[in-house]
Design a protein around this motif. Structure first.
Motif, PDB file in Angstrom:
ATOM      1  N   ASN A  39       0.691   4.219  -2.740  1.00 32.97           N
ATOM      2  CA  ASN A  39       0.477   5.613  -2.353  1.00 32.97           C
ATOM      3  C   ASN A  39       1.589   6.510  -2.879  1.00 32.97           C
ATOM      4  OD1 ASN A  39      -1.889   5.042  -0.958  1.00 32.97           O
ATOM      5  ND2 ASN A  39      -0.842   4.726   0.999  1.00 32.97           N
TER       6      ASN A  39
ATOM      7  N   ARG B  56      -6.905   9.580  -6.930  1.00 31.24           N
ATOM      8  CA  ARG B  56      -6.268   8.569  -7.771  1.00 31.24           C
ATOM      9  C   ARG B  56      -7.041   8.392  -9.074  1.00 31.24           C
ATOM     10  NH1 ARG B  56      -4.517   3.401  -3.979  1.00 31.24           N
ATOM     11  NH2 ARG B  56      -3.156   4.534  -2.526  1.00 31.24           N
TER      12      ARG B  56
ATOM     13  N   GLU C  80       0.825  -1.202   0.000  1.00 32.04           N
ATOM     14  CA  GLU C  80       0.000   0.000   0.000  1.00 32.04           C
ATOM     15  C   GLU C  80       0.862   1.256   0.000  1.00 32.04           C
ATOM     16  OE1 GLU C  80      -3.231   0.458  -0.347  1.00 32.04           O
ATOM     17  OE2 GLU C  80      -3.427  -1.698  -0.682  1.00 32.04           O
TER      18      GLU C  80
END
Length: 227
Positions: free
Chosen positions: A38, A129, A34
């Motif tokens: 990110n 995103r 993750e």
């Protein structure tokens, strides 16, 4: 500190006793994954997809490029995690649609719901995103090619999902294949219309709704007014 040194610092706590609690290793791997995603999207938004390197993504998380490649085959794979999340959402939302809903109606409402969730930050999606992904698709032919290849690979999964819903055997009936292919082409047509930034198109969810309305009503005639 070098990447090697960073990655070999021993942990303190129970794991040092050789009895790491079940699940801790997997949770740590998930956190690293993750963190890489990110960092990648932060850099993509700042620099663009093509200008961002794997080394920069890894450095932002304080790991080596070798560690990056344990999780992803390329930076395209990182970017396409968003598309992977969309595929999983399609399977989940479509499965929850009423069983008596016609398949193209169910697909239309499913895809529109997911597009709106991406835009509004629902169902766990990050709208930042999402906007970044649309921009990158418009600017990077390499990522666009990767996206189309990913979607093609996932069409077999969509065919299976559609076949289960229709109660058909995809090995003996062409209808699930045709429906899945039409849905795939419909979404790509909507995304392409948005990327071209022409006409009166506003949001992806609105264009997806229009596109699937055409598929739902049939291609020989325009959809009824208001559809």
């Amino acid at each position: 500190m070098t990447a090697t040194a960073r990655e070999t610092v021993p942990e303190t706590g129970p794991s040092c006793l050789g009895s790491e609690p079940p699940g801790r290793r997997e949770r740590k791997k998930q956190r690293t994954r993750e963190a890489l995603i990110n960092a990648a999207f932060t850099l993509f938004a700042e620099k663009g997809f093509d200008a961002t390197t794997v080394e920069e993504i890894a450095d932002a998380v304080d790991v080596s490029s070798r560690t990056f490649f344990r999780y992803f085959a390329s930076k395209e794979d990182v970017a396409l995690t968003f598309q992977e999340e969309q595929v999983r959402a399609v399977a989940s939302v479509l499965a929850a649609r009423p069983a008596d809903e016609p398949i193209m109606t169910a697909l239309r409402r499913t895809v529109v719901e997911i597009a709106r969730a991406c835009e509004g930050g629902e169902l766990g999606f990050d709208p930042g995103r999402f906007e970044c992904m649309l921009s990158m698709m418009n600017d990077s032919p390499a990522l666009m090619a990767g996206s189309l290849e990913h979607a093609q690979r996932k069409q077999a999964l969509l065919t299976e999902i559609v076949a289960r819903r229709m109660g058909l055997d995809p090995g003996a009936d062409l209808r699930p294949h045709v429906v899945a292919a039409a849905a795939h082409c419909g979404f790509q047509a909507a995304a392409d219309a948005i990327r071209r930034k022409g006409g009166t198109f506003a949001t992806l969810s609105e264009v997806v709704d229009q596109t699937f309305a055409i598929l739902e009503s049939g291609l020989n005639e325009p959809p009824p007014p208001g559809e």
